[in-house]
Design an enzyme around this catalytic site. Sequence first.
Site, mmCIF file in Angstrom:
data_model
loop_
_atom_site.group_PDB
_atom_site.id
_atom_site.type_symbol
_atom_site.label_atom_id
_atom_site.label_comp_id
_atom_site.label_asym_id
_atom_site.label_seq_id
_atom_site.Cartn_x
_atom_site.Cartn_y
_atom_site.Cartn_z
ATOM 1 N N ALA A 221 0.863 -1.183 0.000
ATOM 2 C CA ALA A 221 0.000 0.000 0.000
ATOM 3 C C ALA A 221 0.896 1.229 0.000
ATOM 4 O O ALA A 221 1.937 1.248 0.651
ATOM 5 C CB ALA A 221 -0.922 0.014 1.216
ATOM 6 N N ALA B 298 0.575 5.505 0.297
ATOM 7 C CA ALA B 298 -0.248 6.687 0.512
ATOM 8 C C ALA B 298 0.603 7.933 0.360
ATOM 9 O O ALA B 298 1.743 7.875 -0.097
ATOM 10 C CB ALA B 298 -0.905 6.629 1.896
ATOM 11 N N SER B 299 0.057 9.067 0.755
ATOM 12 C CA SER B 299 0.724 10.338 0.491
ATOM 13 C C SER B 299 1.967 10.550 1.342
ATOM 14 O O SER B 299 2.915 11.199 0.915
ATOM 15 C CB SER B 299 -0.257 11.489 0.732
ATOM 16 O OG SER B 299 -0.824 11.388 2.022
ATOM 17 N N ILE B 300 1.991 9.998 2.551
ATOM 18 C CA ILE B 300 3.109 10.233 3.457
ATOM 19 C C ILE B 300 4.021 9.027 3.579
ATOM 20 O O ILE B 300 5.230 9.161 3.740
ATOM 21 C CB ILE B 300 2.582 10.653 4.846
ATOM 22 C CG1 ILE B 300 1.983 12.060 4.752
ATOM 23 C CG2 ILE B 300 3.666 10.605 5.914
ATOM 24 C CD1 ILE B 300 1.399 12.572 6.040
ATOM 25 N N GLN C 211 4.500 4.389 2.864
ATOM 26 C CA GLN C 211 4.026 3.164 2.233
ATOM 27 C C GLN C 211 4.295 1.994 3.175
ATOM 28 O O GLN C 211 5.085 2.088 4.112
ATOM 29 C CB GLN C 211 4.696 2.930 0.883
ATOM 30 C CG GLN C 211 6.177 2.614 0.921
ATOM 31 C CD GLN C 211 6.773 2.514 -0.482
ATOM 32 O OE1 GLN C 211 6.327 3.168 -1.413
ATOM 33 N NE2 GLN C 211 7.796 1.692 -0.630
ATOM 34 N N VAL C 212 3.595 0.881 2.921
ATOM 35 C CA VAL C 212 3.634 -0.263 3.832
ATOM 36 C C VAL C 212 4.183 -1.486 3.121
ATOM 37 O O VAL C 212 3.826 -1.763 1.969
ATOM 38 C CB VAL C 212 2.220 -0.555 4.393
ATOM 39 C CG1 VAL C 212 2.248 -1.793 5.296
ATOM 40 C CG2 VAL C 212 1.700 0.649 5.160
ATOM 41 N N LYS D 177 5.835 0.236 8.068
ATOM 42 C CA LYS D 177 5.451 1.500 7.435
ATOM 43 C C LYS D 177 6.671 2.408 7.353
ATOM 44 O O LYS D 177 7.366 2.629 8.361
ATOM 45 C CB LYS D 177 4.345 2.164 8.263
ATOM 46 C CG LYS D 177 3.726 3.394 7.648
ATOM 47 C CD LYS D 177 2.539 3.839 8.505
ATOM 48 C CE LYS D 177 1.792 4.998 7.878
ATOM 49 N NZ LYS D 177 0.612 5.378 8.700
ATOM 50 N N ASP E 87 -9.981 8.849 11.838
ATOM 51 C CA ASP E 87 -9.821 8.628 10.395
ATOM 52 C C ASP E 87 -10.333 7.235 10.038
ATOM 53 O O ASP E 87 -9.668 6.475 9.334
ATOM 54 C CB ASP E 87 -8.344 8.784 10.021
ATOM 55 C CG ASP E 87 -8.135 9.023 8.533
ATOM 56 O OD1 ASP E 87 -9.095 9.441 7.866
ATOM 57 O OD2 ASP E 87 -7.023 8.788 8.035
#
Length: 510
Positions: free
Chosen positions: A133, A135-137, A139-140, A155, A290
Amino acid sequence: MRGPHNILRLIRTGATFERTGAMEAVLNAVDAPIRLRLAARVLGWPFRWLGYKGDPTLPPLTRAITALGPAYIKFGQIMSTRADVVGVELAGQLRMLQDRLPPFPTATARQVIAAELRAPVDQLFSEFSEPVAAASIAQVHRARVRETGQEVAVKVVRPGIGRAFSRDIDAFHLGAQMIEVLLPGVRRLRPRDVVRHFESVVTGEQDLRLEAAAASEFAENTKDDATFQVPLPHWALSSRRVLTADWAEGLPMGDREGLIAAGHDTAHLARRVIQLFLSHALRDGFFHADMHHGNLKVAANGDIIAYDFGIMGEIDEYTRRVYAQILYGFIQRDYRLVARVHFEAGYVPRDRDEAAFARALRAVGEPIFGADATRISMANLLSYLFEVTERFGMPTRTELILLQRTMVVVEGVARSIDPQLNIWDAAKPVVTDYIRSSIGPKAAVHDMRRVAQTIGRYGPLLPQIVENALYERAHPEEARIAIIRTRSRAVPWLAAGFGIASGIVIGMLI
């Protein structure tokens, strides 16, 4: 640094919105007047060639934001929870922004991990996958701890993301200031407050130690919650830019067909999501802020798994009681109670008419309770409630807005897997139990115990406090002169201290 150099960034942003068609979508969402639409066309069209093309298969707003990069994607993710600001349609488009960024190379992730944890990846993990995955900040990666054999999620923060976000946030600040100056009508949306909130969220999310701490506290609070799991952080394998936590295995909460095919009761899951959120908000005052589809999974045994704790909400005990009484009053359709709670809490000025306020609340609640289950919305009720309180002079309560914002997201998650969910039926047992435990004889005893503990801590100071108060009452003029003398003696020392500090700073600069 904020300043005119950010104008180019704003021009490119506007050009991208114009080129992708997002400008029209935004203007429609805010119901912009004709003059503003004309100005946007005149100013935006000549600069279209500066804008990014983006992915034409995406909706206009999503296409523009993904083309502009990580900071814009993150901003869009946060604004996707603000349907009250951007409208329902645009909020739906913005929810597509989860995990839209391409991953950075695994080799780079390995370098970050080795630098942060001071050991090669192969020495720490027996298995380490490609990104699962992005994301903007961060990744995993999926990995296995070499020492224990446990499967984990690792992460890793994107390299250089801090500088990239800082540049764009500076432009956002300038844009918000320009909007408030040029468009006074949209000041009620508080553009500068929105940008400041975004900046604080992003700054916190870049330090994964804070996320690990939030996960640890959240897990401790919820350890006795049935059918709920929180992946625990591995502190020895975590740092500022790396977070290692238990691997969460399960189906995505947003995959309704997959959940049904696996034999899960989607109606029960939907109710449980609502109840868990309210339990955490009311009981603990610390909740996952969230809780969208991308941060929730369903385990094989039916447990709900929450992860990604970069954004958490916190409310004090007094506000929790007020919030619970407001919800309880609406559930019982006792609008006088709801009005009284608002006045007692100071949310509505005392010079307003409490009876008129109660009637306004009835106009909010009755249409919703008269609707069928698919139209009963707690989020809508809270949104309408804030509109009413604004008319009655209620100042903005940031903590309640965050709560309402999260409720919008949670309700959307629940309805996506059970469209027939009755939000109020799901919420009633949680709110009722909290009211019973927090308002009544047991709660009064608990409050008195806390008062006694506070007095005990300050006990040694009480005689002097009482003596000073009595002396000032008996000799007001002497007390006033003593205060003036104390201040006059302090001024030279403060001036000297300031001079010394200034000299040290100047010396360092030289």
